[in-house]
Design a protein around this motif. Structure first.
Motif, short mmCIF file in Angstrom:
data_model
loop_
_atom_site.label_atom_id
_atom_site.label_comp_id
_atom_site.label_asym_id
_atom_site.label_seq_id
_atom_site.Cartn_x
_atom_site.Cartn_y
_atom_site.Cartn_z
N VAL A 65 0.85 -1.19 0.00
CA VAL A 65 0.00 0.00 0.00
C VAL A 65 0.89 1.24 0.00
O VAL A 65 2.04 1.20 0.44
N ALA A 114 -13.22 -2.69 1.96
CA ALA A 114 -12.82 -1.94 0.77
C ALA A 114 -12.51 -0.49 1.10
O ALA A 114 -11.62 0.12 0.48
N THR A 115 -13.22 0.08 2.06
CA THR A 115 -12.98 1.48 2.46
C THR A 115 -11.57 1.64 3.01
O THR A 115 -10.86 2.61 2.68
N LEU A 158 -9.00 -0.37 2.44
CA LEU A 158 -8.04 -0.63 1.36
C LEU A 158 -7.89 0.59 0.46
O LEU A 158 -6.77 0.97 0.07
N ASP A 159 -9.01 1.23 0.13
CA ASP A 159 -8.94 2.42 -0.71
C ASP A 159 -8.19 3.55 -0.02
O ASP A 159 -7.41 4.28 -0.64
N ALA A 160 -8.42 3.71 1.28
CA ALA A 160 -7.73 4.76 2.03
C ALA A 160 -6.22 4.53 2.06
O ALA A 160 -5.44 5.49 2.08
N GLY A 168 -4.47 2.99 -0.33
CA GLY A 168 -3.88 3.07 -1.65
C GLY A 168 -3.18 1.78 -2.05
O GLY A 168 -1.95 1.65 -1.94
N VAL A 169 -3.95 0.82 -2.53
CA VAL A 169 -3.42 -0.51 -2.85
C VAL A 169 -2.54 -0.46 -4.10
O VAL A 169 -2.90 0.15 -5.11
N ARG A 181 -12.85 -6.91 -1.51
CA ARG A 181 -13.55 -5.69 -1.92
C ARG A 181 -15.07 -5.87 -2.02
O ARG A 181 -15.78 -4.92 -2.34
N ARG A 200 -18.96 -6.01 -1.11
CA ARG A 200 -19.74 -5.13 -0.25
C ARG A 200 -20.20 -5.83 1.03
O ARG A 200 -20.60 -5.16 1.99
#
Length: 248
Positions: free
Chosen positions: A96, A138-139, A141-143, A145-146, A172, A174
């Motif tokens: 990340v 997923a939130t 992981l997005d924060a 920066g994969v 990822r 839902r």
């Protein structure tokens, strides 16, 4: 974690190394049945006692008892430390750009998602309509920066022994949460609190308790029970030789 206790530990002995007899097993089962019959107040007290006993039960016998809400208590270690508002941390690292450490207050400030599905254990028991609430994995992981090289996510726990993994696509989904609440209450220690993973469409051993680390990796690394013969892709009804109805 809902694999069978005692796979690698001693069987048929109590904490002092003495044999556990048939009388004790029957007595434990009778106590559980009595607690359920006596009503919710006594049952809550019984559940609390059982949860504490299970943490120091090398035999796995406490996993036979009928716990509240249909759940069973499991741990793969002799004891698990308690974490609270001050001591809990969840790290997100690996492949990340922005490794992060979250406190409970940080996680609570993020958007919360509540989902309700059946919980299915690979050993056969099922708890219908169980609410879990928390932050979508997923939130986080997005924060963080994969990296484009990432293929999977590995999960570690503060019991010091348990681990799990998902592919990046699975992580990822839902219906995969970093859960802070269960059955509309803060997630208690006996159920893996203060934070656990919840993977709704898979057998419950994928929903790692006492979550402390999320590491993005370039390959799937089999977890605790996968290294002991369970399927890595543990879809309910489509793995582990079982045909249970799907949960999500």
């Amino acid at each position: 974690m809902d694999g069978p206790r005692g796979v690698d530990g001693p069987r048929g002995v109590d904490g002092r190394g003495t044999p556990v007899g048939r009388r004790l097993v029957l007595g434990m089962l009778a106590a559980g049945a009595a607690g359920i019959a006596a009503g919710p107040v006594l049952q809550r007290a019984y559940d609390s006692t059982l949860g504490a006993a299970a943490q120091n039960d090398p035999t796995g016998l406490s996993g036979l008892l009928p716990a509240g809400g249909g759940f069973r208590y499991y741990s793969v270690t002799g004891s698990v430390p308690h974490k609270n508002e001050r001591t809990y941390r969840l790290t997100v690292d690996g492949l990340v750009r922005r490794p992060t450490s979250y406190r409970l207050t940080d996680l609570r400030r993020l958007p919360q998602t509540r989902i309700v599905h059946d919980v299915q254990c690979v050993t056969g028991w099922r708890v219908p309509g169980t609410p879990f609430e928390g932050v979508r994995l997923a939130t986080l992981l997005d924060a963080a920066g994969v990296s484009p090289r990432a293929k999977a996510v590995r999960f570690t726990c503060f019991d010091g022994a348990y681990s799990e993994s998902l592919t990046l696509a699975q992580a990822r989904r839902r219906d995969v949460l970093v859960a802070l609440r269960m059955q509309d209450k803060p997630l208690g220690h006996d159920h893996g609190g203060p934070v656990r993973l919840y993977v709704a469409p898979m057998y419950f051993y994928k929903s790692a308790k006492w979550l402390s680390g999320i590491t993005v990796t370039d390959r799937v690394e089999p977890g605790f029970w996968e290294n002991r013969g369970y399927d890595v892709d543990a879809w309910v009804g489509r793995s582990n030789g079982r045909d249970d109805a799907p949960t999500s």
